[in-house]
Write a protein that holds these residues in place. Structure first.
Motif, short mmCIF file in Angstrom:
data_model
loop_
_atom_site.label_atom_id
_atom_site.label_comp_id
_atom_site.label_asym_id
_atom_site.label_seq_id
_atom_site.Cartn_x
_atom_site.Cartn_y
_atom_site.Cartn_z
N LYS A 116 0.96 -1.28 -0.01
CA LYS A 116 -0.10 0.01 0.16
C LYS A 116 1.06 1.41 0.01
O LYS A 116 1.93 1.19 0.49
N ARG A 117 0.43 2.26 -0.64
CA ARG A 117 0.96 3.60 -0.79
C ARG A 117 -0.01 4.50 -0.32
O ARG A 117 -1.06 4.72 -1.14
N VAL A 142 -3.98 0.53 -2.34
CA VAL A 142 -3.22 -0.43 -2.96
C VAL A 142 -2.25 -0.02 -3.85
O VAL A 142 -2.54 0.96 -4.75
N TRP A 143 -0.95 -0.27 -3.89
CA TRP A 143 -0.01 -0.01 -4.56
C TRP A 143 -0.24 -0.89 -5.88
O TRP A 143 0.50 -2.13 -5.70
N THR A 144 -0.56 -0.49 -6.98
CA THR A 144 -0.64 -1.35 -8.14
C THR A 144 0.55 -1.35 -8.96
O THR A 144 1.20 -0.29 -8.85
N ALA A 163 10.86 -0.43 -2.72
CA ALA A 163 10.14 0.08 -1.67
C ALA A 163 8.90 -0.18 -1.54
O ALA A 163 8.35 -0.11 -0.13
N ALA A 164 8.07 -0.91 -2.38
CA ALA A 164 6.78 -1.38 -2.09
C ALA A 164 6.95 -2.56 -1.21
O ALA A 164 6.08 -2.87 -0.19
N VAL A 183 13.54 -6.94 -5.40
CA VAL A 183 12.28 -6.56 -4.74
C VAL A 183 12.19 -7.07 -3.18
O VAL A 183 12.08 -6.04 -2.67
N THR A 184 12.33 -8.20 -3.07
CA THR A 184 12.23 -8.82 -1.97
C THR A 184 13.28 -8.31 -1.07
O THR A 184 12.87 -8.27 0.36
N ASN A 185 14.47 -7.91 -1.42
CA ASN A 185 15.42 -7.25 -0.56
C ASN A 185 14.92 -5.92 0.17
O ASN A 185 15.68 -5.83 1.38
N GLY A 186 13.84 -5.60 -0.31
CA GLY A 186 13.35 -4.26 0.49
C GLY A 186 12.80 -4.76 1.99
O GLY A 186 12.84 -3.97 2.73
#
Length: 154
Positions: free
Chosen positions: A45-46, A50-52, A66-67, A111-114
Motif C-alpha cells: 500500500k502507498r 493499494v500500490w498497483t 520500496a513497495a 524487490v524482496t530485499n526491500g
C-alpha cells in the motif's frame, strides 16, 4: 538505543507503524500456535491505497523494493496489534514474497530485499530469515507485491 528495542530502531529510521489492517475475506490477519506467529499475506500500500503495478512493465526494481519495504511496515503493525510488543520477537523465521511481474522479469529477489533488509535493520540477527521470492502474473487488487511472514516469539 538498546539493540533489542525495535521501536527505537523504527523511530531512528523515521518509520511510524500504521493501524493494523483487517482481513478482506474469510481469514485471520495472523494465527499463533505455541511460539510461532504466522502472518497472512499483506499487499503493498502507498498512501493508504493499494500500490498497483507490474514489475518489468509499469514499475522499476527500485519501486518494487520500496513497495516490499512498505509491506513489512504493515506486517509489523499487524504483529504489534497481536503481540502488544514487537520486542517479543525472538526470530523472524521465514518470508514468502510474491512479485507481480512480467514473464521476462528476473529481479524478484532484489524487490524482496526491500523487506529483508528492513527486518535485519530493525531486529539485527533476529531478523535474518529464510525466504522465497516468486514472480506471479497477478496479485489480488492488482497489487505489485504481497508478502507473508512467520516469526517466533517468547
Amino acid at each position: 538505543m538498546s539493540e533489542q528495542d525495535v521501536y527505537a530502531r523504527l523511530k531512528a529510521l523515521g518509520i511510524e507503524l500504521p493501524l493494523a489492517g483487517s482481513p478482506a475475506a474469510a481469514y485471520a490477519m495472523c494465527a499463533q500456535t505455541g511460539n510461532l506467529v504466522c502472518l497472512s499475506g499483506h499487499i503493498a500500500k502507498r498512501d493508504g491505497q493499494v500500490w498497483t503495478g507490474k514489475l518489468g512493465d509499469s514499475m522499476t526494481t527500485d519501486e518494487g523494493y520500496a513497495a516490499a519495504r512498505a509491506v513489512v511496515v504493515d506486517l509489523l503493525a499487524t504483529l504489534h496489534a497481536h503481540l502488544g510488543d514487537l520486542n517479543r520477537v525472538t526470530r523472524v523465521v521465514k518470508l514468502m514474497s510474491l512479485v507481480n511481474s512480467t514473464p521476462d522479469y528476473i529481479e524478484q529477489h532484489r524487490v524482496t530485499n526491500g523487506a529483508s533488509e528492513l527486518l535485519v535493520a530493525l531486529f539485527g540477527e533476529r531478523g535474518r530469515h529464510a525466504r522465497s521470492a516468486f514472480g506471479v502474473t497477478q496479485i489480488p487488487l492488482g497489487a505489485c507485491v504481497e508478502i507473508e511472514m512467520n516469526v517466533e516469539v517468547d
